[in-house]
Design an enzyme around this catalytic site. Structure first.
Site, PDB file in Angstrom:
ATOM      1  N   ASP A   1      -0.221  -0.435  -4.525  1.00 49.64           N
ATOM      2  CA  ASP A   1      -1.623  -0.027  -4.589  1.00 49.64           C
ATOM      3  C   ASP A   1      -1.744   1.380  -4.016  1.00 49.64           C
ATOM      4  O   ASP A   1      -1.526   1.599  -2.831  1.00 49.64           O
ATOM      5  CB  ASP A   1      -2.482  -1.007  -3.783  1.00 49.64           C
ATOM      6  CG  ASP A   1      -3.969  -0.666  -3.838  1.00 49.64           C
ATOM      7  OD1 ASP A   1      -4.341   0.287  -4.552  1.00 49.64           O
ATOM      8  OD2 ASP A   1      -4.757  -1.354  -3.157  1.00 49.64           O
TER       9      ASP A   1
ATOM     10  N   LYS B   1       0.846  -1.189   0.000  1.00 45.14           N
ATOM     11  CA  LYS B   1       0.000   0.000   0.000  1.00 45.14           C
ATOM     12  C   LYS B   1       0.881   1.239   0.000  1.00 45.14           C
ATOM     13  O   LYS B   1       1.821   1.345   0.786  1.00 45.14           O
ATOM     14  CB  LYS B   1      -0.893   0.008   1.237  1.00 45.14           C
ATOM     15  CG  LYS B   1      -1.920  -1.112   1.298  1.00 45.14           C
ATOM     16  CD  LYS B   1      -3.138  -0.783   0.469  1.00 45.14           C
ATOM     17  CE  LYS B   1      -4.247  -1.805   0.667  1.00 45.14           C
ATOM     18  NZ  LYS B   1      -5.451  -1.471  -0.112  1.00 45.14           N
TER      19      LYS B   1
ATOM     20  N   LYS C   1     -13.496  -7.378  -7.082  1.00 41.97           N
ATOM     21  CA  LYS C   1     -13.920  -7.566  -5.696  1.00 41.97           C
ATOM     22  C   LYS C   1     -15.432  -7.776  -5.700  1.00 41.97           C
ATOM     23  O   LYS C   1     -16.199  -6.808  -5.792  1.00 41.97           O
ATOM     24  CB  LYS C   1     -13.549  -6.341  -4.847  1.00 41.97           C
ATOM     25  CG  LYS C   1     -12.052  -6.137  -4.717  1.00 41.97           C
ATOM     26  CD  LYS C   1     -11.724  -4.851  -3.981  1.00 41.97           C
ATOM     27  CE  LYS C   1     -10.222  -4.712  -3.804  1.00 41.97           C
ATOM     28  NZ  LYS C   1      -9.847  -3.393  -3.258  1.00 41.97           N
TER      29      LYS C   1
ATOM     30  N   ASP D   1      -9.094  -0.771 -10.174  1.00 42.46           N
ATOM     31  CA  ASP D   1      -9.708  -1.390  -8.996  1.00 42.46           C
ATOM     32  C   ASP D   1     -10.990  -0.632  -8.664  1.00 42.46           C
ATOM     33  O   ASP D   1     -12.075  -0.970  -9.141  1.00 42.46           O
ATOM     34  CB  ASP D   1      -8.719  -1.367  -7.835  1.00 42.46           C
ATOM     35  CG  ASP D   1      -9.238  -2.052  -6.584  1.00 42.46           C
ATOM     36  OD1 ASP D   1     -10.380  -2.560  -6.614  1.00 42.46           O
ATOM     37  OD2 ASP D   1      -8.527  -2.076  -5.570  1.00 42.46           O
TER      38      ASP D   1
ATOM     39  N   GLU E   1      -1.982  -0.434  -8.692  1.00 40.21           N
ATOM     40  CA  GLU E   1      -3.441  -0.394  -8.658  1.00 40.21           C
ATOM     41  C   GLU E   1      -3.920   1.042  -8.468  1.00 40.21           C
ATOM     42  O   GLU E   1      -3.411   1.769  -7.619  1.00 40.21           O
ATOM     43  CB  GLU E   1      -3.977  -1.255  -7.499  1.00 40.21           C
ATOM     44  CG  GLU E   1      -3.658  -2.726  -7.609  1.00 40.21           C
ATOM     45  CD  GLU E   1      -4.224  -3.520  -6.457  1.00 40.21           C
ATOM     46  OE1 GLU E   1      -5.258  -3.105  -5.882  1.00 40.21           O
ATOM     47  OE2 GLU E   1      -3.627  -4.551  -6.104  1.00 40.21           O
TER      48      GLU E   1
END
Length: 360
Positions: A191, A161, A268, A242, A217
């Site tokens: 991400d 992240k 997701k 995403d 991402e």
């Protein structure tokens, strides 16, 4: 079938930092379907993420209350295709987490409440799925500590992240990784969760690309289709969409992906509207030669189990984002097991479903 639901607050083992803030707990709602003749139960998870999901917990509960009033008119489906049809008829598109939860509860009930969402080698414990190890934001030492633990645990793909702390600190962490592990030895994804501005994004991608990364991402916030299209066209680093997919009608998915031309998409089911919708996105992407991978949206093991079985059914090769089962103090104990950077269903372990005796 009888319909119940149960609220549950999942407690993180640490402060989970992203560019959208720090999470310490996650509120989920389980939908429980019971066959009144056999008392077998099918359980699904509705777990909207505040600030990201189209729906929220209050809307989920209100809908399940209204659904409960009509339970006497709802028959148990005999096959998965019928289950998906029931969900499409009953649940509005603006309640994606409910669609996912109800889909998987029905599939579980069809299988006799065994948590067998899809038949196959994964549920039988004979197939493993490669996954990435998730590195959460924090100070430099915290992030390095996570990296060491993941590598020691056998992961050869990490997802880091970025976007909430100093960018130079994040580059220092990536520099540490590449000084010790080559691209051949360790795949690294990052991400940004939409943290970069459109004016700075390309220059930051150029700096990140020096570290031989697999992909990034969602570098910029969703909704700027032209900005994302230009970024995907010029980027020196493969981009994975995403959050960009949330609230986009999967029926228009091919048109949407054609307009942006990303290198990857990330799916997701909780945020997109379930497994059937995720399957539509996969077909759209594959038609355009866009690769993809599945990711948990921080569900407990109930939701993660369903996503994992769906993913295994697709015979994936790329590492998937299915390592979230280790995040919580009070997760639902399950056969899902992570070992050497892979998730599998350990048939020697049992589900602990004692929580679901407390339905209202």
């Amino acid at each position: 079938m009888k319909i119940d639901f149960l609220e549950h607050t999942l407690q993180f083992k640490f402060d989970a930092g992203t560019s959208r803030g720090v999470m310490r707990e996650h509120n989920v709602v389980y939908v429980i379907l019971t066959d009144p003749e056999t008392e077998l139960k099918g359980i699904g998870e509705c777990a909207p993420l505040p600030g990201l999901s189209v729906d929220n917990k209050t809307q989920v509960i209100d809908f399940l209350k209204s659904l409960k009033k009509s339970e006497e008119y709802l028959n148990i489906p005999l096959a998965s295709a019928e289950a998906f049809e029931i969900v499409e008829e009953l649940v509005p598109e603006d309640l994606p987490s409910v669609r996912f939860g109800l889909e998987t509860a029905l599939l579980d009930l069809i299988s006799g409440g065994k948590k067998e969402i899809y038949e196959g080698e994964f549920y039988q414990g004979q197939k493993r799925i490669p996954i990435n190890g998730l590195i959460w934001m924090g100070d430099e030492e915290f992030m390095l500590s996570q990296i060491r633990k993941k590598i020691d645990s056998g992961f050869n793909c990490l997802k880091m992240k970025i976007g909430a702390i100093d960018f130079e600190t994040e580059l220092n962490v990536l520099n540490f990784i590449r000084r010790n592990f080559s691209e051949k030895d360790l795949t690294v994804r990052v991400d940004a969760n939409g943290a970069f501005s459109t004016t700075e994004a390309l220059s930051k991608l150029e700096k990140l690309s020096k570290y031989d990364l697999h992909s990034i991402e969602q570098p910029i916030k969703p909704g700027n289709i032209e900005g994302m299209r230009m970024l995907c066209k010029k980027t020196p680093l493969p981009i994975a969409l995403d959050e960009e997919l949330i609230a986009v009608d999967a029926k228009k998915g091919e048109e949407f992906l054609t307009a942006i031309e990303p290198q990857y998409i990330i799916l997701k089911p909780t945020l997109l509207g379930g497994l059937k919708v995720s399957d539509k996105w996969i077909k759209n992407a594959e038609k355009l030669n866009i690769d993809w991978w599945m990711t948990s949206a921080l569900e407990s093991n109930i939701g993660l189990n369903a996503i994992s079985q769906f993913t295994a059914y697709k015979n994936v090769i790329l590492p998937q984002g299915l390592g979230t089962g280790q995040l919580y103090h009070n997760n639902i104990d399950s056969p899902l097991t992570i070992e050497n950077g892979e998730i599998f269903y350990d048939k020697n372990k049992k589900w602990d479903l004692s929580l679901f005796k407390k339905t209202r």
